[in-house]
Design a protein around this motif. Structure first.
Motif, PDB file in Angstrom:
ATOM      1  N   UNK A   1      57.575  69.156  59.313  1.00 36.86           N
ATOM      2  CA  UNK A   1      58.166  67.817  59.206  1.00 36.86           C
ATOM      3  C   UNK A   1      57.667  67.089  57.962  1.00 36.86           C
ATOM      4  N   UNK A   2      56.399  67.314  57.631  1.00 37.18           N
ATOM      5  CA  UNK A   2      55.832  66.701  56.418  1.00 37.18           C
ATOM      6  C   UNK A   2      56.567  67.202  55.182  1.00 37.18           C
ATOM      7  N   UNK A   3      56.865  68.507  55.184  1.00 38.81           N
ATOM      8  CA  UNK A   3      57.604  69.083  54.066  1.00 38.81           C
ATOM      9  C   UNK A   3      59.003  68.519  53.945  1.00 38.81           C
ATOM     10  N   UNK A   4      59.640  68.244  55.089  1.00 39.82           N
ATOM     11  CA  UNK A   4      60.982  67.675  55.061  1.00 39.82           C
ATOM     12  C   UNK A   4      60.969  66.239  54.542  1.00 39.82           C
ATOM     13  N   UNK A   5      59.943  65.478  54.947  1.00 38.57           N
ATOM     14  CA  UNK A   5      59.873  64.076  54.536  1.00 38.57           C
ATOM     15  C   UNK A   5      59.376  63.919  53.106  1.00 38.57           C
ATOM     16  N   UNK A   6      58.356  64.712  52.744  1.00 40.79           N
ATOM     17  CA  UNK A   6      57.735  64.599  51.419  1.00 40.79           C
ATOM     18  C   UNK A   6      57.733  65.966  50.743  1.00 40.79           C
ATOM     19  N   UNK A   7      58.867  66.464  50.314  1.00 42.38           N
ATOM     20  CA  UNK A   7      58.921  67.831  49.770  1.00 42.38           C
ATOM     21  C   UNK A   7      58.014  68.060  48.559  1.00 42.38           C
ATOM     22  N   UNK A   8      57.924  67.073  47.661  1.00 39.27           N
ATOM     23  CA  UNK A   8      57.105  67.280  46.465  1.00 39.27           C
ATOM     24  C   UNK A   8      55.619  67.226  46.793  1.00 39.27           C
TER      25      UNK A   8
ATOM     26  N   UNK B   1      54.932  79.947  53.949  1.00 38.74           N
ATOM     27  CA  UNK B   1      56.135  80.700  53.588  1.00 38.74           C
ATOM     28  C   UNK B   1      57.376  80.127  54.242  1.00 38.74           C
ATOM     29  N   UNK B   2      57.246  79.753  55.499  1.00 38.58           N
ATOM     30  CA  UNK B   2      58.371  79.155  56.227  1.00 38.58           C
ATOM     31  C   UNK B   2      58.815  77.858  55.552  1.00 38.58           C
ATOM     32  N   UNK B   3      57.840  77.001  55.226  1.00 41.06           N
ATOM     33  CA  UNK B   3      58.170  75.716  54.601  1.00 41.06           C
ATOM     34  C   UNK B   3      58.795  75.934  53.225  1.00 41.06           C
ATOM     35  N   UNK B   4      58.281  76.900  52.467  1.00 36.01           N
ATOM     36  CA  UNK B   4      58.853  77.195  51.144  1.00 36.01           C
ATOM     37  C   UNK B   4      60.323  77.590  51.261  1.00 36.01           C
ATOM     38  N   UNK B   5      60.632  78.447  52.239  1.00 33.29           N
ATOM     39  CA  UNK B   5      62.024  78.846  52.457  1.00 33.29           C
ATOM     40  C   UNK B   5      62.869  77.657  52.900  1.00 33.29           C
ATOM     41  N   UNK B   6      62.288  76.819  53.741  1.00 37.36           N
ATOM     42  CA  UNK B   6      63.019  75.648  54.212  1.00 37.36           C
ATOM     43  C   UNK B   6      63.335  74.697  53.058  1.00 37.36           C
ATOM     44  N   UNK B   7      62.346  74.448  52.204  1.00 33.36           N
ATOM     45  CA  UNK B   7      62.557  73.543  51.079  1.00 33.36           C
ATOM     46  C   UNK B   7      63.571  74.095  50.078  1.00 33.36           C
ATOM     47  N   UNK B   8      63.673  75.415  50.014  1.00 35.41           N
ATOM     48  CA  UNK B   8      64.634  76.029  49.088  1.00 35.41           C
ATOM     49  C   UNK B   8      66.063  75.999  49.619  1.00 35.41           C
ATOM     50  N   UNK B   9      66.218  75.633  50.913  1.00 28.94           N
ATOM     51  CA  UNK B   9      67.543  75.630  51.526  1.00 28.94           C
ATOM     52  C   UNK B   9      67.936  76.955  52.131  1.00 28.94           C
ATOM     53  N   UNK B  10      66.981  77.886  52.204  1.00 28.95           N
ATOM     54  CA  UNK B  10      67.263  79.237  52.698  1.00 28.95           C
ATOM     55  C   UNK B  10      67.845  79.216  54.107  1.00 28.95           C
ATOM     56  N   UNK B  11      67.216  78.454  54.996  1.00 25.00           N
ATOM     57  CA  UNK B  11      67.657  78.453  56.389  1.00 25.00           C
ATOM     58  C   UNK B  11      68.988  77.721  56.581  1.00 25.00           C
ATOM     59  N   UNK B  12      69.349  76.888  55.629  1.00 25.83           N
ATOM     60  CA  UNK B  12      70.661  76.238  55.701  1.00 25.83           C
ATOM     61  C   UNK B  12      71.784  77.270  55.565  1.00 25.83           C
ATOM     62  N   UNK B  13      71.455  78.365  54.886  1.00 27.19           N
ATOM     63  CA  UNK B  13      72.445  79.423  54.651  1.00 27.19           C
ATOM     64  C   UNK B  13      72.418  80.469  55.752  1.00 27.19           C
ATOM     65  N   UNK B  14      71.214  80.953  56.074  1.00 24.32           N
ATOM     66  CA  UNK B  14      71.123  82.072  57.016  1.00 24.32           C
ATOM     67  C   UNK B  14      70.886  81.636  58.455  1.00 24.32           C
ATOM     68  N   UNK B  15      70.421  80.394  58.668  1.00 21.42           N
ATOM     69  CA  UNK B  15      70.167  79.920  60.025  1.00 21.42           C
ATOM     70  C   UNK B  15      68.923  80.545  60.633  1.00 21.42           C
ATOM     71  N   UNK B  16      68.813  80.460  61.966  1.00 19.69           N
ATOM     72  CA  UNK B  16      67.719  81.065  62.743  1.00 19.69           C
ATOM     73  C   UNK B  16      66.345  80.465  62.442  1.00 19.69           C
ATOM     74  N   UNK B  17      66.288  79.268  61.883  1.00 20.22           N
ATOM     75  CA  UNK B  17      64.999  78.675  61.532  1.00 20.22           C
ATOM     76  C   UNK B  17      64.102  78.511  62.755  1.00 20.22           C
TER      77      UNK B  17
END
Length: 204
Positions: free
Chosen positions: A109-116, A169-185
């Motif tokens: 959640x921290x990564x989603x709110x404050x990605x940088x 690793x999970x957060x890095x993929x999330x911030x890159x938008x990876x799970x928006x494409x493949x799902x299953x987060x």
């Protein structure tokens, strides 16, 4: 013989700059640097860009911070302390895998709110001793959850590192938008937690 005097406009501008310098503190410099990074990202942080936002000369910044590297280190430490405080509060009354799930979710959640800010935590610590001290709260909260999940003491540190690496690793993929494409987060998130704890318990 005539004597040149500064124009009223130039004199006023000089007074404004002097007033800004007098109000500037180390805390205000770091705070503005954080605002710049939150808005534009870590790579946008330069002494020139920061001076422009504060409307002072670059040389004035060096009265409060020694270098850009020191400034970036302060932001990294601030993010770690901030995350540690969130983790400590979230850990209250929690134990075991349920507690690990909550702590991992705090990081996500921290990564989603404050990605940088989160990205700064994914980099090698600039000041390792200070970073270790700043991460104490988050590390201890994580260790407590790991112990109460049944992991033996001699595998707690290794499990901490494994979970930290996996969640990073999970957060890095999330911030890159990876799970928006493949799902299953959500499924991946749960497997990370269960897998790390099970491996530590079975490997003891």
């Amino acid at each position: 013989m005539s004597i040149d005097h500064p124009s009223p406009t130039r004199a006023a501008a000089s007074e404004v700059r002097a007033a800004r310098r007098s109000r500037m503190t180390r805390e205000s410099v770091i705070s503005e640097a954080q605002a710049l990074v939150d808005e534009l990202g870590t790579e946008a942080l330069t002494m020139t860009a920061l001076a422009s936002r504060l409307q002072v000369r670059v040389s004035s910044l060096y009265n409060h911070v020694h270098s850009l590297e020191e400034l970036r280190s302060e932001l990294q430490l601030h993010a770690m302390r901030e995350l540690g405080d969130l983790a400590r509060r979230a850990a209250m009354g929690r134990t075991g895998v349920d507690g690990l799930r909550v702590l991992a979710r705090v990081f996500v959640d921290y990564g989603e709110r404050w990605p940088h800010r989160c990205r700064s935590l994914l980099r090698v610590p600039i000041d390792l001793p200070a970073f270790r001290a700043a991460s104490a709260e988050a590390g201890e909260a994580l260790a407590v959850m790991i112990r109460t999940a049944g992991v033996p003491e001699d595998r707690v540190l290794q499990t901490q590192l494994a979970l930290f690496a996996a969640i990073n690793g999970f957060v890095s993929l999330q911030l890159s938008g990876f799970f928006d494409v493949v799902g299953n987060a959500d499924d991946v998130f749960e497997q990370i937690l269960q897998g790390a704890v099970t491996a530590a318990v079975l490997g003891s």
